[in-house]
Design a protein around this motif. Structure first.
Motif, PDB file in Angstrom:
ATOM      1  N   THR A  39     -37.391 -16.583  34.766  1.00 22.85           N
ATOM      2  CA  THR A  39     -37.784 -15.344  35.876  1.00 22.85           C
ATOM      3  C   THR A  39     -36.223 -14.027  36.193  1.00 22.85           C
ATOM      4  O   THR A  39     -36.368 -13.621  37.095  1.00 22.85           O
ATOM      5  N   SER A  40     -35.659 -14.001  35.341  1.00 23.98           N
ATOM      6  CA  SER A  40     -34.437 -13.096  35.329  1.00 23.98           C
ATOM      7  C   SER A  40     -35.713 -12.145  34.682  1.00 23.98           C
ATOM      8  O   SER A  40     -34.950 -10.903  35.840  1.00 23.98           O
ATOM      9  N   VAL A  41     -36.746 -12.948  34.073  1.00 25.01           N
ATOM     10  CA  VAL A  41     -37.206 -11.378  32.893  1.00 25.01           C
ATOM     11  C   VAL A  41     -37.862 -10.887  34.732  1.00 25.01           C
ATOM     12  O   VAL A  41     -37.967  -9.441  34.662  1.00 25.01           O
ATOM     13  N   PHE A  77     -28.500  -1.919  35.069  1.00 23.08           N
ATOM     14  CA  PHE A  77     -27.435  -2.495  34.689  1.00 23.08           C
ATOM     15  C   PHE A  77     -26.841  -3.325  35.679  1.00 23.08           C
ATOM     16  O   PHE A  77     -26.513  -4.540  35.685  1.00 23.08           O
ATOM     17  N   ILE A  78     -27.089  -2.722  36.947  1.00 21.83           N
ATOM     18  CA  ILE A  78     -26.392  -3.198  38.103  1.00 21.83           C
ATOM     19  C   ILE A  78     -27.041  -4.392  38.266  1.00 21.83           C
ATOM     20  O   ILE A  78     -26.597  -5.365  38.936  1.00 21.83           O
ATOM     21  N   ALA A  79     -28.640  -4.416  38.505  1.00 21.54           N
ATOM     22  CA  ALA A  79     -29.707  -5.371  38.573  1.00 21.54           C
ATOM     23  C   ALA A  79     -29.095  -6.835  37.409  1.00 21.54           C
ATOM     24  O   ALA A  79     -29.370  -7.624  38.220  1.00 21.54           O
ATOM     25  N   LEU A 129     -27.744 -10.759  39.029  1.00 25.83           N
ATOM     26  CA  LEU A 129     -28.669 -11.635  38.311  1.00 25.83           C
ATOM     27  C   LEU A 129     -27.463 -12.279  37.474  1.00 25.83           C
ATOM     28  O   LEU A 129     -27.708 -13.983  37.810  1.00 25.83           O
ATOM     29  N   TYR A 130     -26.586 -11.688  36.583  1.00 31.70           N
ATOM     30  CA  TYR A 130     -25.615 -12.341  35.734  1.00 31.70           C
ATOM     31  C   TYR A 130     -24.888 -13.194  37.009  1.00 31.70           C
ATOM     32  O   TYR A 130     -23.789 -14.765  36.727  1.00 31.70           O
ATOM     33  N   HIS A 131     -24.105 -12.671  38.005  1.00 32.75           N
ATOM     34  CA  HIS A 131     -23.747 -13.669  38.660  1.00 32.75           C
ATOM     35  C   HIS A 131     -23.872 -14.587  39.440  1.00 32.75           C
ATOM     36  O   HIS A 131     -23.361 -15.631  39.883  1.00 32.75           O
ATOM     37  N   ALA A 132     -25.416 -14.331  40.226  1.00 24.88           N
ATOM     38  CA  ALA A 132     -25.650 -14.871  41.215  1.00 24.88           C
ATOM     39  C   ALA A 132     -26.283 -16.267  39.946  1.00 24.88           C
ATOM     40  O   ALA A 132     -26.105 -17.800  40.272  1.00 24.88           O
ATOM     41  N   ARG A 139     -24.413 -17.348  37.809  1.00 18.86           N
ATOM     42  CA  ARG A 139     -23.609 -17.833  37.703  1.00 18.86           C
ATOM     43  C   ARG A 139     -22.716 -18.606  38.778  1.00 18.86           C
ATOM     44  O   ARG A 139     -22.377 -19.804  38.642  1.00 18.86           O
ATOM     45  N   LYS A 140     -22.621 -17.855  40.001  1.00 18.97           N
ATOM     46  CA  LYS A 140     -22.515 -18.722  41.272  1.00 18.97           C
ATOM     47  C   LYS A 140     -23.137 -19.649  40.904  1.00 18.97           C
ATOM     48  O   LYS A 140     -22.859 -21.467  41.324  1.00 18.97           O
ATOM     49  N   GLU A 141     -24.752 -20.034  41.147  1.00 20.14           N
ATOM     50  CA  GLU A 141     -25.411 -21.483  40.791  1.00 20.14           C
ATOM     51  C   GLU A 141     -24.908 -22.283  40.234  1.00 20.14           C
ATOM     52  O   GLU A 141     -25.058 -23.943  40.065  1.00 20.14           O
ATOM     53  N   LYS A 142     -24.543 -22.181  38.936  1.00 13.59           N
ATOM     54  CA  LYS A 142     -24.246 -23.114  37.914  1.00 13.59           C
ATOM     55  C   LYS A 142     -22.887 -23.292  38.381  1.00 13.59           C
ATOM     56  O   LYS A 142     -22.706 -24.772  37.888  1.00 13.59           O
ATOM     57  N   GLU A 143     -21.532 -22.492  38.758  1.00 11.42           N
ATOM     58  CA  GLU A 143     -20.509 -22.915  39.666  1.00 11.42           C
ATOM     59  C   GLU A 143     -20.562 -24.774  40.834  1.00 11.42           C
ATOM     60  O   GLU A 143     -19.833 -25.560  40.673  1.00 11.42           O
ATOM     61  N   ASN A 144     -22.106 -23.999  41.423  1.00 14.04           N
ATOM     62  CA  ASN A 144     -22.544 -25.019  42.680  1.00 14.04           C
ATOM     63  C   ASN A 144     -22.231 -26.666  42.145  1.00 14.04           C
ATOM     64  O   ASN A 144     -22.426 -27.454  42.179  1.00 14.04           O
TER      65      ASN A 144
END
Length: 608
Positions: free
Chosen positions: A8-10, A254-256, A260-263, A265-270
């Motif tokens: 999905t990230s790719v 890099f911004i994209a 993705l990294y933060h999104a 990480r947020k899902e994993k935190e939830n």
């Protein structure tokens, strides 16, 4: 809870890069792939299970077989093995899995496919296939792979003139359209050539570029891999432009990726928060079970206790020989937050008159509750037995049960962090333990609300007909609140007194059907005998007290009903201290100057 997978990230990254491709050269985001030692697979082709959708042109999906052959599937399930792909000439060499391509010919519809026969040195024609019992010497296009002993199959082109005598002993099979004649005589393993026109990447490939898909689903030519011999004197200009555009794209990429990294990480935190909650929950007694545990506990769901709108209930036994009731919930979709909230609420309820949550299951789409097992089943079984002619519970026990139910509801209203409105108080949802202590169960319709707010917003009516308060149907009677429970409890009390349903009661075998609460009010108001079975001294006072409390609870307007705290006090007191309630069936007290039954009330939706 879903995570961002690598694929999905790719895909998201590739889409981002392709949109930016309009501003400069695109970065390669779809690496080559292949099925074993088969041909390289790149745009416009893609492997369905290995590459994102943006890596291929529509209709160019390929797959790998178990033996690592590269498989192309045309419309109508026509399957061919790809032997080679010429990206410059836009030609693919294919073979038939059964070495008899003509067998699939009747299913081929090239109008629905991006591929056609390569016909640069071949003449395409329409053919009719005939199955003949005797050889046809003058017909050259024979189809050996379709023939059987004693029969041969002949392909006759549409432009050939034939007479009826030529087709003696022949039966028509089917027509095939726009086929080259070499197809009919190919040997085992022979190659068939197909070509495509769109996407038109041949010129780009010939120039040394790489064809890619843009955001508008059309192809573009990426010349970032152009051979050095074509760069000439413009090398410095290209390098400068590439550096500028490339820097911009790298920053954007890099911004994209950062997003993705933060999104992710947020899902994993939830998910981690949910797991942490469930882990910490072990200290609160309820246990988390797997679905396999539930199968073991219930002996493969062998002993079914009952079924409702929200799930099925099975009897089970824990390893410590403790009997339990396992409720498997239906339609468990969503992110699980409502389930977690319900587990968190029910798990913290510790009251004698509320069924105890022993454990729960939250595994994939499997959601379940594990409750304490109550062998005497529901109150309904006892108060409605034999239509009230043979009561199994004495009046003192009925009074204790009524008081226990009232205390349980009062606890739900006042004793929890959030007010819990059950919305389905009825005899069926009152379970009895070995000592006939009542326990409120089935919170499938429950609604949580703050204790600071007495009014509840509802979009639809909840509950069972006969126990639903009038305001739940129509706001002409007032707002929905915890007083709606008082009404349901009152109807339950009157059914305990009468030993029968409140509606459709046959009094002393008369043919007239009356509404029991209205009938019993008239009896009390006139000071007449309630005509209820009384066996011991003091039973009449208990029956009268339960009746008066029930009639107070079913007042049409919520403001006229007592709170559950007052109901408990009334049940614990003496009947002589109770005043007779106003007549809830007086037509002058009802809206529109007439009596309304619940099935006549219009449903009014409210906005949350």
């Amino acid at each position: 809870m879903k995570y961002f997978s690598l694929e999905t990230s790719v895909s998201v990254f590739c889409l981002f890069v392709l949109v930016l491709g309009e501003l400069g050269q695109a970065l390669p985001c779809c690496p080559k792939s292949s099925c074993g030692s088969g041909p390289d697979i790149r745009f416009p082709f893609r492997l369905k299970d290995r590459q994102p959708e943006l890596c291929g042109y529509p209709g160019f999906d390929l797959s790998c077989t178990e033996r690592n052959e590269t498989l192309l599937e045309l419309p109508d399930s026509v399957k061919l093995y790809i032997q080679d792909i010429d990206y410059v000439s836009q030609i693919i060499n294919v073979s038939d899995p059964d070495d008899c391509f003509v067998r699939q010919a009747s299913n081929i519809d090239f109008s629905a496919s991006p591929f056609i026969f390569e016909s640069s040195d071949q003449y395409l024609s329409d053919y009719t296939l005939f199955n003949c019992s005797s050889p046809k010497i003058d017909i050259h296009d024979k189809v050996p792979c379709l023939g059987v002993p004693g029969y041969e199959v002949n392909a006759i082109p549409g432009h050939q003139r034939i007479s009826d005598d030529d087709l003696t002993s022949c039966t028509k099979m089917y027509n095939i359209l726009s086929f080259p004649n070499y197809i009919f005589g190919i040997d085992s393993g022979s190659i068939i050539q197909l070509t495509w026109s769109k996407s038109a990447c041949g010129l780009c490939e010939a120039r040394g570029g790489t064809c890619e898909l843009k955001s508008d689903r059309t192809e573009s030519c990426n010349m970032s891999h152009q051979s050095r011999r074509n760069r000439g004197s413009s090398t410095k200009l290209i390098i400068a432009g590439a550096t500028s555009v490339g820097s911009f794209i790298l920053v954007a990429a890099f911004i994209a990726l950062y997003y993705l990294y933060h999104a992710d990480r947020k899902e994993k935190e939830n998910q981690a928060n949910i797991e942490k909650f469930l882990e910490e929950y072990k200290a609160l007694t309820p246990t988390r079970y797997s679905y396999a545990d539930l199968k073991r506990i219930t002996n493969q769901f062998k002993d079914k206790l009952g079924q409702g709108a929200y799930g099925e209930v099975f009897k089970g036994k824990l390893s410590s020989e403790i009997p339990v009731a396992v409720k498997i919930l239906n339609n468990c979709t969503g992110n699980g937050e409502e389930f977690i909230k319900e587990v968190g609420t029910l798990g913290r309820i510790h009251h004698l008159n509320v069924v105890r949550l022993v454990g729960f299951c939250a595994e994939g789409f499997h959601r379940a509750f594990v409750y304490e097992f109550l062998p005497n089943e529901s109150l309904e079984k006892f108060i409605f037995s034999n239509h009230g002619h043979h009561r199994s519970l004495d009046w003192e026990k009925l009074q204790d049960i009524a008081l226990g139910i009232a205390k349980g509801i009062e606890y739900l209203h006042q004793g929890c962090d959030q007010r819990i409105l059950h919305f389905d108080i009825k005899p069926y949802n009152i379970l009895l333990d070995d000592n006939f202590i009542p326990k409120i169960s089935d919170f499938g319709l429950a609604k949580l609300c703050s204790k600071d707010h007495s009014v509840v917003s509802m979009t639809t009516a909840r509950g069972t007909m006969g126990y639903i308060a009038p305001e739940v149907f129509s706001r002409n009677f007032g707002n929905v609140s915890y007083k709606s429970h008082v009404y349901s409890f009152g109807m339950l009390l009157l059914e305990m007194v009468g030993g029968r349903k409140n509606t459709h009661v046959n009094v002393e075998n008369n043919s007239d059907q009356v509404f029991f609460p209205e009938w019993i009010y008239d009896q009390l108001d006139r000071g007449e005998d309630m005509r209820i079975r009384i066996e011991e001294e003091g039973d009449a006072k208990i029956a009268k007290k339960l009746t008066i409390v029930g009639l107070w609870c079913i007042q049409w307007f919520p403001i006229d009903r007592p709170s559950l705290t007052m109901v408990v006090q009334m049940l614990e007191g003496e009947v002589d201290d109770l005043a007779m309630p106003p007549n809830p069936f007086n037509s002058t007290r009802m809206p529109a100057g007439r009596r309304l039954h619940q099935d006549q009330l219009p449903v009014i939706s409210e906005i949350e």
